[in-house]
Design a protein around this motif. Structure first.
Motif, mmCIF file in Angstrom:
data_model
loop_
_atom_site.group_PDB
_atom_site.id
_atom_site.type_symbol
_atom_site.label_atom_id
_atom_site.label_comp_id
_atom_site.label_asym_id
_atom_site.label_seq_id
_atom_site.Cartn_x
_atom_site.Cartn_y
_atom_site.Cartn_z
ATOM 1 N N THR A 85 -9.467 6.185 2.275
ATOM 2 C CA THR A 85 -8.930 7.379 2.909
ATOM 3 C C THR A 85 -9.122 7.293 4.409
ATOM 4 O OG1 THR A 85 -9.492 8.695 0.950
ATOM 5 C CG2 THR A 85 -9.028 9.895 2.971
ATOM 6 N N MET A 86 -8.116 7.773 5.126
ATOM 7 C CA MET A 86 -8.178 7.846 6.582
ATOM 8 C C MET A 86 -8.069 9.319 6.969
ATOM 9 S SD MET A 86 -5.610 6.109 9.375
ATOM 10 C CE MET A 86 -4.130 6.895 8.766
ATOM 11 N N LEU A 92 -6.650 16.211 8.805
ATOM 12 C CA LEU A 92 -5.652 15.574 7.962
ATOM 13 C C LEU A 92 -6.282 14.406 7.223
ATOM 14 C CD1 LEU A 92 -2.584 15.454 10.380
ATOM 15 C CD2 LEU A 92 -3.348 17.324 8.897
ATOM 16 N N SER A 93 -5.794 14.167 6.026
ATOM 17 C CA SER A 93 -6.250 13.041 5.226
ATOM 18 C C SER A 93 -5.065 12.169 4.852
ATOM 19 C CB SER A 93 -6.932 13.526 3.947
ATOM 20 O OG SER A 93 -8.065 14.314 4.229
ATOM 21 N N CYS A 94 -5.323 10.899 4.713
ATOM 22 C CA CYS A 94 -4.318 9.946 4.254
ATOM 23 C C CYS A 94 -4.977 9.099 3.190
ATOM 24 C CB CYS A 94 -3.831 9.095 5.408
ATOM 25 S SG CYS A 94 -2.655 7.805 4.940
ATOM 26 N N SER A 95 -4.531 9.233 1.980
ATOM 27 C CA SER A 95 -5.098 8.454 0.887
ATOM 28 C C SER A 95 -4.097 7.399 0.464
ATOM 29 C CB SER A 95 -5.449 9.358 -0.298
ATOM 30 O OG SER A 95 -4.284 10.027 -0.767
ATOM 31 N N GLY A 96 -4.610 6.349 -0.158
ATOM 32 C CA GLY A 96 -3.703 5.276 -0.521
ATOM 33 C C GLY A 96 -4.169 4.468 -1.691
ATOM 34 N N SER A 97 -3.236 3.726 -2.238
ATOM 35 C CA SER A 97 -3.528 2.808 -3.326
ATOM 36 C C SER A 97 -3.166 1.403 -2.876
ATOM 37 C CB SER A 97 -2.728 3.185 -4.572
ATOM 38 O OG SER A 97 -1.335 3.153 -4.294
ATOM 39 N N TYR A 143 3.105 15.302 10.717
ATOM 40 C CA TYR A 143 2.198 14.194 10.969
ATOM 41 C C TYR A 143 2.316 13.169 9.844
ATOM 42 C CZ TYR A 143 0.018 16.605 14.858
ATOM 43 O OH TYR A 143 -0.210 17.208 16.066
ATOM 44 N N TYR A 144 2.431 11.905 10.240
ATOM 45 C CA TYR A 144 2.591 10.811 9.304
ATOM 46 C C TYR A 144 1.443 9.820 9.464
ATOM 47 C CZ TYR A 144 7.458 12.417 9.106
ATOM 48 O OH TYR A 144 8.600 13.161 8.959
ATOM 49 N N CYS A 145 0.964 9.299 8.338
ATOM 50 C CA CYS A 145 0.046 8.176 8.413
ATOM 51 C C CYS A 145 0.819 6.895 8.105
ATOM 52 C CB CYS A 145 -1.135 8.344 7.460
ATOM 53 S SG CYS A 145 -0.741 8.529 5.711
ATOM 54 N N VAL A 187 0.842 -1.183 0.000
ATOM 55 C CA VAL A 187 0.000 0.000 0.000
ATOM 56 C C VAL A 187 0.887 1.246 0.000
ATOM 57 C CG1 VAL A 187 -0.209 0.026 2.529
ATOM 58 C CG2 VAL A 187 -1.904 1.222 1.129
ATOM 59 N N GLN A 188 0.536 2.219 -0.822
ATOM 60 C CA GLN A 188 1.246 3.493 -0.850
ATOM 61 C C GLN A 188 0.351 4.542 -0.206
ATOM 62 O OE1 GLN A 188 2.236 3.941 -5.036
ATOM 63 N NE2 GLN A 188 4.310 3.203 -4.642
ATOM 64 N N LEU A 189 0.929 5.324 0.687
ATOM 65 C CA LEU A 189 0.154 6.278 1.459
ATOM 66 C C LEU A 189 0.615 7.699 1.185
ATOM 67 C CD1 LEU A 189 0.263 4.414 4.882
ATOM 68 C CD2 LEU A 189 -1.519 4.284 3.148
ATOM 69 N N GLN A 190 -0.320 8.634 1.247
ATOM 70 C CA GLN A 190 0.009 10.040 1.083
ATOM 71 C C GLN A 190 -0.829 10.857 2.046
ATOM 72 O OE1 GLN A 190 -0.116 11.436 -2.927
ATOM 73 N NE2 GLN A 190 0.466 13.521 -2.411
ATOM 74 N N ALA A 191 -0.155 11.585 2.915
ATOM 75 C CA ALA A 191 -0.828 12.437 3.888
ATOM 76 C C ALA A 191 -0.949 13.852 3.352
ATOM 77 C CB ALA A 191 -0.053 12.442 5.196
ATOM 78 N N SER A 192 -2.026 14.513 3.727
ATOM 79 C CA SER A 192 -2.248 15.899 3.317
ATOM 80 C C SER A 192 -3.132 16.594 4.334
ATOM 81 C CB SER A 192 -2.902 15.945 1.928
ATOM 82 O OG SER A 192 -4.163 15.308 1.951
ATOM 83 N N GLY A 193 -3.256 17.913 4.182
ATOM 84 C CA GLY A 193 -4.173 18.665 5.026
ATOM 85 C C GLY A 193 -3.514 19.507 6.096
ATOM 86 N N GLY A 194 -2.204 19.418 6.210
ATOM 87 C CA GLY A 194 -1.527 20.225 7.213
ATOM 88 C C GLY A 194 -1.548 21.700 6.870
ATOM 89 N N GLY A 195 -1.095 22.515 7.800
ATOM 90 C CA GLY A 195 -1.057 23.947 7.557
ATOM 91 C C GLY A 195 -0.693 24.709 8.805
ATOM 92 N N LEU A 196 -0.790 26.021 8.702
ATOM 93 C CA LEU A 196 -0.513 26.921 9.822
ATOM 94 C C LEU A 196 -1.830 27.431 10.380
ATOM 95 C CD1 LEU A 196 1.337 28.720 11.560
ATOM 96 C CD2 LEU A 196 1.344 30.372 9.656
ATOM 97 N N VAL A 197 -2.066 27.186 11.663
ATOM 98 C CA VAL A 197 -3.299 27.612 12.311
ATOM 99 C C VAL A 197 -2.958 28.254 13.647
ATOM 100 C CG1 VAL A 197 -4.714 25.835 11.194
ATOM 101 C CG2 VAL A 197 -3.645 25.376 13.420
ATOM 102 N N GLN A 198 -3.968 28.869 14.247
ATOM 103 C CA GLN A 198 -3.797 29.466 15.563
ATOM 104 C C GLN A 198 -4.294 28.510 16.640
ATOM 105 O OE1 GLN A 198 -5.821 33.264 15.338
ATOM 106 N NE2 GLN A 198 -3.946 34.290 14.677
ATOM 107 N N ALA A 199 -3.811 28.710 17.840
ATOM 108 C CA ALA A 199 -4.256 27.902 18.967
ATOM 109 C C ALA A 199 -5.770 27.965 19.083
ATOM 110 C CB ALA A 199 -3.600 28.399 20.255
ATOM 111 N N GLY A 200 -6.376 26.807 19.291
ATOM 112 C CA GLY A 200 -7.823 26.718 19.395
ATOM 113 C C GLY A 200 -8.514 26.346 18.095
#
Length: 124
Positions: free
Chosen positions: A77-78, A19-24, A93-95, A1-14
């Protein structure tokens, strides 16, 4: 299975992020899968996981009640829904997946397939 994580970014506290992890390959329902994170200068640590049977989920104490792991089997997807983020959540963050289930859902060494990671930065 190949995995790819996405959805990270810069946010403020609160704030929240998902995050998403898609795979084949084989369906995600075949694997126990988890999320791990690694902060600068620290070892990679367990965040959350669900067992391949789909009936058990596990969380690190530091995220319990704030993070929710889920999967959409039809989309292979996870997700990791992260609420009430704080600066201590800043990390890559890693899936990951256990192709051969070891019986241990927390141990990083039980996971043999990894995505490339997505950066989450929480400012105070």
């Amino acid at each position: 299975v190949q995995l790819q994580a996405s959805g990270g970014g810069l946010v403020q506290a609160g704030d929240s992020l998902r995050l998403s992890c898609s795979g084949s390959g084989r369906p995600f329902s075949s694997y126990s899968m988890g999320w791990f994170r690694q902060a600068p200068g620290k070892e990679r640590e367990f965040v959350a996981a669900f067992r391949w049977t789909g009936d058990k989920t596990y969380y690190a104490d530091s995220v319990k009640g704030r993070f929710t792991i889920s999967r959409a089997s039809a989309r292979n997807t996870m997700y990791l829904q992260m609420n009430s983020l704080n600066p201590e959540d800043t990390a890559v963050y890693y899936c990951a997946a256990q192709v051969y289930y070891s019986g241990n859902d927390y141990d990083i060494n039980s996971y043999d397939q990894w995505g490339q990671g997505t950066q989450v930065t929480v400012s105070s």
